[in-house]
Design a protein around this motif. Structure first.
Motif, PDB file in Angstrom:
ATOM      1  N   SER A 130       0.821  -1.422   0.106  1.00  0.00           N
ATOM      2  CA  SER A 130       0.090  -0.163   0.102  1.00  0.00           C
ATOM      3  C   SER A 130       0.753   1.206  -0.071  1.00  0.00           C
ATOM      4  O   SER A 130       1.967   1.146   0.196  1.00  0.00           O
ATOM      5  N   PRO A 131       0.285   2.600  -0.393  1.00  0.00           N
ATOM      6  CA  PRO A 131       1.267   3.653  -0.355  1.00  0.00           C
ATOM      7  C   PRO A 131       1.817   3.930   1.026  1.00  0.00           C
ATOM      8  O   PRO A 131       2.599   4.512   0.955  1.00  0.00           O
ATOM      9  N   GLU A 132       0.913   3.552   1.962  1.00  0.00           N
ATOM     10  CA  GLU A 132       1.598   3.808   3.456  1.00  0.00           C
ATOM     11  C   GLU A 132       2.415   2.750   3.796  1.00  0.00           C
ATOM     12  O   GLU A 132       2.991   3.103   5.013  1.00  0.00           O
ATOM     13  N   HIS A 133       2.676   1.580   3.105  1.00  0.00           N
ATOM     14  CA  HIS A 133       3.252   0.613   3.470  1.00  0.00           C
ATOM     15  C   HIS A 133       2.975   0.049   4.780  1.00  0.00           C
ATOM     16  O   HIS A 133       3.798  -0.332   5.693  1.00  0.00           O
ATOM     17  N   GLU A 134       1.561   0.059   5.220  1.00  0.00           N
ATOM     18  CA  GLU A 134       1.122  -0.526   6.300  1.00  0.00           C
ATOM     19  C   GLU A 134       0.424  -1.737   6.221  1.00  0.00           C
ATOM     20  O   GLU A 134       0.150  -2.113   5.268  1.00  0.00           O
ATOM     21  N   SER A 135       0.338  -2.426   7.291  1.00  0.00           N
ATOM     22  CA  SER A 135      -0.218  -3.856   7.125  1.00  0.00           C
ATOM     23  C   SER A 135      -1.761  -3.543   7.144  1.00  0.00           C
ATOM     24  O   SER A 135      -2.312  -2.802   7.629  1.00  0.00           O
ATOM     25  N   PRO A 136      -2.434  -4.457   6.130  1.00  0.00           N
ATOM     26  CA  PRO A 136      -3.805  -4.400   5.938  1.00  0.00           C
ATOM     27  C   PRO A 136      -4.716  -4.839   7.079  1.00  0.00           C
ATOM     28  O   PRO A 136      -5.914  -4.565   6.996  1.00  0.00           O
ATOM     29  N   VAL A 137      -4.164  -5.443   8.061  1.00  0.00           N
ATOM     30  CA  VAL A 137      -4.912  -6.087   9.192  1.00  0.00           C
ATOM     31  C   VAL A 137      -4.393  -5.216  10.316  1.00  0.00           C
ATOM     32  O   VAL A 137      -3.172  -5.094  10.726  1.00  0.00           O
ATOM     33  N   GLU A 138      -5.552  -4.817  11.110  1.00  0.00           N
ATOM     34  CA  GLU A 138      -5.200  -4.181  12.456  1.00  0.00           C
ATOM     35  C   GLU A 138      -4.436  -4.893  13.408  1.00  0.00           C
ATOM     36  O   GLU A 138      -4.922  -6.216  13.673  1.00  0.00           O
ATOM     37  N   ASP A 139      -3.456  -4.519  14.074  1.00  0.00           N
ATOM     38  CA  ASP A 139      -2.536  -5.267  14.928  1.00  0.00           C
ATOM     39  C   ASP A 139      -2.327  -4.718  16.185  1.00  0.00           C
ATOM     40  O   ASP A 139      -1.647  -3.567  16.145  1.00  0.00           O
ATOM     41  N   SER A 140      -3.077  -4.938  17.117  1.00  0.00           N
ATOM     42  CA  SER A 140      -2.660  -4.261  18.584  1.00  0.00           C
ATOM     43  C   SER A 140      -1.358  -5.054  19.481  1.00  0.00           C
ATOM     44  O   SER A 140      -1.124  -4.551  20.494  1.00  0.00           O
TER      45      SER A 140
ATOM     46  N   ILE B 140      -3.738 -11.096  21.076  1.00  0.00           N
ATOM     47  CA  ILE B 140      -4.653 -12.020  20.352  1.00  0.00           C
ATOM     48  C   ILE B 140      -6.032 -11.460  20.334  1.00  0.00           C
ATOM     49  O   ILE B 140      -6.614 -11.343  21.492  1.00  0.00           O
ATOM     50  N   PRO B 141      -6.684 -11.232  19.177  1.00  0.00           N
ATOM     51  CA  PRO B 141      -8.082 -10.403  19.450  1.00  0.00           C
ATOM     52  C   PRO B 141      -8.957 -11.415  19.975  1.00  0.00           C
ATOM     53  O   PRO B 141      -8.800 -12.879  19.678  1.00  0.00           O
ATOM     54  N   ASP B 142     -10.241 -11.068  20.310  1.00  0.00           N
ATOM     55  CA  ASP B 142     -11.249 -11.853  20.867  1.00  0.00           C
ATOM     56  C   ASP B 142     -11.840 -12.701  19.738  1.00  0.00           C
ATOM     57  O   ASP B 142     -12.072 -14.014  20.010  1.00  0.00           O
ATOM     58  N   SER B 143     -11.814 -12.424  18.601  1.00  0.00           N
ATOM     59  CA  SER B 143     -12.207 -13.187  17.351  1.00  0.00           C
ATOM     60  C   SER B 143     -11.586 -14.436  17.110  1.00  0.00           C
ATOM     61  O   SER B 143     -11.989 -15.306  16.758  1.00  0.00           O
ATOM     62  N   PHE B 144     -10.158 -14.376  17.703  1.00  0.00           N
ATOM     63  CA  PHE B 144      -9.428 -15.528  17.474  1.00  0.00           C
ATOM     64  C   PHE B 144     -10.171 -16.947  18.328  1.00  0.00           C
ATOM     65  O   PHE B 144      -9.710 -17.878  17.885  1.00  0.00           O
ATOM     66  N   TYR B 145     -10.711 -16.524  19.321  1.00  0.00           N
ATOM     67  CA  TYR B 145     -11.509 -17.654  20.309  1.00  0.00           C
ATOM     68  C   TYR B 145     -12.616 -18.233  19.812  1.00  0.00           C
ATOM     69  O   TYR B 145     -13.195 -19.169  20.303  1.00  0.00           O
ATOM     70  N   THR B 146     -13.133 -17.264  18.941  1.00  0.00           N
ATOM     71  CA  THR B 146     -14.841 -17.187  18.803  1.00  0.00           C
ATOM     72  C   THR B 146     -14.861 -17.921  17.421  1.00  0.00           C
ATOM     73  O   THR B 146     -15.882 -18.438  17.020  1.00  0.00           O
ATOM     74  N   ASN B 147     -13.929 -17.445  16.348  1.00  0.00           N
ATOM     75  CA  ASN B 147     -14.066 -17.939  15.138  1.00  0.00           C
ATOM     76  C   ASN B 147     -13.259 -19.281  14.628  1.00  0.00           C
ATOM     77  O   ASN B 147     -13.081 -19.729  13.650  1.00  0.00           O
TER      78      ASN B 147
ATOM     79  N   ALA C 212       0.336 -13.609  15.096  1.00  0.00           N
ATOM     80  CA  ALA C 212       0.392 -12.232  14.604  1.00  0.00           C
ATOM     81  C   ALA C 212      -0.642 -12.443  13.529  1.00  0.00           C
ATOM     82  O   ALA C 212      -0.462 -13.504  12.624  1.00  0.00           O
ATOM     83  N   PRO C 213      -1.627 -11.496  13.248  1.00  0.00           N
ATOM     84  CA  PRO C 213      -2.661 -11.643  12.318  1.00  0.00           C
ATOM     85  C   PRO C 213      -2.156 -11.601  10.896  1.00  0.00           C
ATOM     86  O   PRO C 213      -2.686 -11.959   9.936  1.00  0.00           O
ATOM     87  N   TYR C 214      -0.990 -10.666  10.999  1.00  0.00           N
ATOM     88  CA  TYR C 214      -0.624 -10.418   9.736  1.00  0.00           C
ATOM     89  C   TYR C 214       1.052 -10.059   9.578  1.00  0.00           C
ATOM     90  O   TYR C 214       1.524  -9.486  10.625  1.00  0.00           O
ATOM     91  N   LEU C 215       1.721 -11.000   8.876  1.00  0.00           N
ATOM     92  CA  LEU C 215       3.307 -11.059   9.071  1.00  0.00           C
ATOM     93  C   LEU C 215       3.830 -10.788   7.565  1.00  0.00           C
ATOM     94  O   LEU C 215       3.506 -11.715   6.736  1.00  0.00           O
TER      95      LEU C 215
ATOM     96  N   ALA D 274       3.473 -12.638   2.360  1.00  0.00           N
ATOM     97  CA  ALA D 274       2.979 -12.169   3.714  1.00  0.00           C
ATOM     98  C   ALA D 274       2.231 -13.370   4.177  1.00  0.00           C
ATOM     99  O   ALA D 274       1.784 -14.269   3.259  1.00  0.00           O
ATOM    100  N   LEU D 275       2.391 -13.537   5.583  1.00  0.00           N
ATOM    101  CA  LEU D 275       1.512 -14.791   6.092  1.00  0.00           C
ATOM    102  C   LEU D 275       0.484 -14.339   7.144  1.00  0.00           C
ATOM    103  O   LEU D 275       0.623 -13.551   7.780  1.00  0.00           O
ATOM    104  N   GLN D 276      -0.744 -14.772   6.723  1.00  0.00           N
ATOM    105  CA  GLN D 276      -1.932 -14.168   7.585  1.00  0.00           C
ATOM    106  C   GLN D 276      -2.091 -15.296   8.528  1.00  0.00           C
ATOM    107  O   GLN D 276      -1.793 -16.501   8.262  1.00  0.00           O
ATOM    108  N   GLY D 277      -2.642 -14.950   9.658  1.00  0.00           N
ATOM    109  CA  GLY D 277      -2.830 -15.881  10.992  1.00  0.00           C
ATOM    110  C   GLY D 277      -1.435 -16.319  11.276  1.00  0.00           C
ATOM    111  O   GLY D 277      -1.687 -17.609  11.803  1.00  0.00           O
ATOM    112  N   ALA D 278      -0.472 -15.741  11.174  1.00  0.00           N
ATOM    113  CA  ALA D 278       0.899 -16.180  11.434  1.00  0.00           C
ATOM    114  C   ALA D 278       1.105 -16.848  13.127  1.00  0.00           C
ATOM    115  O   ALA D 278       0.767 -16.043  13.727  1.00  0.00           O
ATOM    116  N   THR D 279       1.481 -18.191  13.090  1.00  0.00           N
ATOM    117  CA  THR D 279       1.577 -18.590  14.415  1.00  0.00           C
ATOM    118  C   THR D 279       2.697 -19.499  14.774  1.00  0.00           C
ATOM    119  O   THR D 279       3.208 -20.371  13.815  1.00  0.00           O
TER     120      THR D 279
END
Length: 353
Positions: A182-192, A195-202, A286-289, A296-301
């Motif tokens: 992306s122009p800003e060279h940022e990860s397309p996935v929000e990363d705090s 592990i987000p709560d959705s990781f346990y529920t989905n 990491a949701p995105y690495l 790029a590796l999504q859902g990297a574990t």
């Protein structure tokens, strides 16, 4: 006019240049060769080569297909193939036929002219390798990984065993693809950073548990099937059992092989594999690495596993574990593990099975 006389060299006096090489040099060449098929062909060249081939220190066995006793074969890379689903139950059969193929026409050099391996279907892999009496480094490659995954999913594991599991590291991702720029060279996935709560529920956590258990079952099954080979080769100092897909790798060093011979191997009650002990696990996510190579590796574990009985305290244990984890994979996946190890750690416990 009388024809001119011609002088021909007596073939019996022509020196074979290979005969000028000392045995030590020939053995050095054969050790560089390593591949068991090529060694089989070399053993058929001459009596001298036949006597030297089985003294090599390094042997590499590549198993490229599943062959049944009646000669039928299946494509082991096909997910729909029943042989793929029963890879380990047929391990002894296809390893036997693959190992014996280059030797089955080899004749004895003691004058009896009998085949060295007279009945192909009556020999186990341990009996075949028994002729290699000085093997120090043995590497076996299976035709495919043992854990089935969906297309695009990344799953790699590496395990170390003695008489039982000592260490295991698993790297996984729900999808690996070309890096999104992306122009800003940022990860397309929000990363705090957590592990987000959705990781346990989905189903994210459940999927990682499945990866972990499946990888440990694959590793412990490989370990169990190596028993006769290790028993018959006291000279072994290094043993690696990997696969052509690069999915999993089981390794044993000199001290681990010694422990294997001295301690009884606990077999699982439910199947032909070594029992996996109760373990402590550390999970990092990491949701995105971004990883080297424009990927790029999504859902990297990454999941690191050690038996609960060994604990985790002590500088020596920590340094050995860190060294094992950092050297578990090569290339971009090594960089991925290094990055993931800086993430927050989540602790899990697992009972033996």
């Amino acid at each position: 006019m009388q024809p001119k006389a011609r002088v021909y060299a007596d073939p019996s006096h022509v020196l074979d240049q290979f005969d000028r090489l000392p045995d030590s040099i020939v053995l050095l060449i054969l050790n560089k060769l390593a591949d068991v098929r090529s060694l089989g062909r070399c053993s058929a060249v001459s009596k001298r080569f036949n006597s030297l081939v089985f003294l090599v220190h390094d042997v590499y066995v590549k198993i490229d297909r599943v062959v049944t006793v009646d000669g039928d074969s299946d494509d082991p890379l096909s997910q729909s193939s029943p042989r793929h689903r029963n890879l380990f139950s047929n391990f002894l059969k296809f390893m036997l036929f693959t190992l014996l193929k280059p030797f089955h026409n080899l004749r004895s050099t003691n004058g009896s002219n009998k085949p060295v391996f007279p009945q192909l279907s009556h020999h186990s892999p341990a009996q075949v390798l028994k002729n290699f009496t000085h093997v120090r480094n043995l590497r076996i490659e299976l035709p495919a990984g043992d854990v089935g995954t969906e297309e695009g999913v990344l799953l790699k594991w590496r395990a170390e065993f003695g008489s039982t599991l000592q260490s295991c590291v698993i790297l996984g991702g729900t999808r690996i693809d070309q890096k999104l720029v992306s122009p800003e060279h940022e990860s397309p996935v929000e990363d705090s950073g957590s592990i987000p709560d959705s990781f346990y529920t989905n189903g994210g956590l459940k999927l990682r548990v499945v990866w972990t258990i499946s990888s440990l079952i694959a590793a412990s099954t490989r370990h169990y099937l190596l028993r006769p080979i290790i028993k018959d080769h006291p000279t072994l100092k290094s043993l690696v059992l990997t696969d052509a897909d690069g999915q999993g790798s089981l390794s044993m060093g000199e001290e681990q092989l010694k422990e294997f011979r001295e301690k009884a191997v606990a077999a699982s009650a439910s199947s032909n594999r070594t029992q996996v002990p109760a373990c402590n696990m550390k999970l990092k996510y990491a949701p995105y690495l971004d990883i080297p190579g424009g990927m790029a590796l999504q859902g990297a574990t990454v999941v690191t596993i050690r038996p609960s009985s060994e604990g985790s305290s002590g500088s020596n244990i920590r340094s050995e574990t860190d060294a094992f984890i950092s050297g578990a994979f090569d290339g971009p996946f090594k960089a991925a593990v290094r990055t993931l190890m800086k993430r927050r750690t989540y602790l899990l416990e697992m009972n033996g099975f």
